[in-house]
Design an enzyme around this catalytic site. Structure first.
Site, PDB file in Angstrom:
ATOM      1  N   ILE A 176       0.962  -1.146   0.153  1.00 34.13           N
ATOM      2  CA  ILE A 176      -0.018   0.003  -0.049  1.00 34.13           C
ATOM      3  C   ILE A 176       0.963   1.139  -0.106  1.00 34.13           C
ATOM      4  CG2 ILE A 176      -0.241  -0.257   2.572  1.00 34.13           C
ATOM      5  CD1 ILE A 176      -2.901   1.140   2.284  1.00 34.13           C
ATOM      6  N   SER A 177       0.583   2.091  -0.852  1.00 32.84           N
ATOM      7  CA  SER A 177       1.906   3.358  -1.124  1.00 32.84           C
ATOM      8  C   SER A 177       1.807   4.079   0.312  1.00 32.84           C
ATOM      9  CB  SER A 177       1.315   4.096  -2.220  1.00 32.84           C
ATOM     10  OG  SER A 177       1.429   3.176  -3.465  1.00 32.84           O
TER      11      SER A 177
END
Ligand code: SAM
Length: 215
Positions: free
Chosen positions: A60-61
């Site tokens: 997940i960025s």
């Protein structure tokens, strides 16, 4: 601290000081429950200033990168958006908050299924997820007003440029598998206008118009 306070702190310390200005983006970052997308193992650090592992070798960025990419899309609320790389679904939820309809493609089925069930449990009804090679786009739903690719590409996949509508914007990290530059492409009557933004590091975009699986 409770999740709402953690989000306020994230916006105040990670986003505003680094130049995120779009109030709609900042407000959506205050609303979307990142901890519900980051997964059980990341509950304690879901709002930290970093990308996190979500299993299957994917991430997940970082909140800042999600905010930058979303701001570059210049969403007003009327757009049809294509996202490549659903991952946890967090970026997709941000888009669903800020655009009219979102179409999101993930190549790993278990991640697509998990994200779809998160969208259902949070009552997002304007986001459609499917499993497949996103480098081919979603031709049945084209053209798109906006396209966002959340994995690193060797170059811009041609089918995605074809599926971008006139005056549309496409945001994509392009470079080697170790480091990339975030590009913003605007399609105009006179041709494509390309802007170079922040350096970044994403997991690879794997597919027919991306990196080959074992390269
Ligand atoms: N947007 C995601 C989020 O909010 O959690 C983060 C995405 S993660 C950095 C990149 C994702 O792109 C991974 O889940 C990976 O499986 C996916 N991916 C890579 N190549 C793809 C392709 N050709 N089509 C669709 N998804 C792809």
């Amino acid at each position: 601290m409770d999740p709402k306070s953690l989000r306020e702190e994230m916006v105040a310390t990670q986003l505003i000081p680094r130049g995120i200005k779009d109030h709609r983006v900042l407000d959506a970052m205050r609303r979307v429950p990142r901890h519900l997308f980051a997964g059980e193992a990341n509950l304690h650090n879901a709002y930290d200033d970093m990308a996190l592992s979500i299993g299957e070798g994917q991430t997940i960025s970082q909140p800042y990168m999600v905010a930058v990419m979303t701001e570059l899309l210049e969403l007003k609320g009327t757009e049809k958006v294509l996202e490549i790389g659903t991952g946890s679904g967090y970026q997709g939820a941000m888009l669903a908050e800020l655009a009219k309809d979102v179409y999101s493609i993930e190549r790993i089925a278990i991640l697509a299924d998990r994200a779809a069930s998160r969208f259902r449990s949070l009552s997002y009804q304007n986001i459609h997820v499917r499993t497949g090679d996103g480098t081919l786009g979603w031709p049945q739903e084209a053209p798109f007003d906006r396209i966002i690719i959340t994995a690193a590409a060797p170059k811009i996949p041609e089918p995605l440029l074809d599926q971008l509508g006139m005056n549309g914007i496409l945001v994509i990290p392009v470079g080697s598998s170790f480091s990339q530059i975030l590009l913003k492409i605007r399609k105009t009557e006179k041709g494509l206008i390309e802007e170079h933004h922040t350096p970044c590091v994403f997991v690879p975009l794997i597919g027919e118009y991306g990196w080959k699986k074992d390269s």
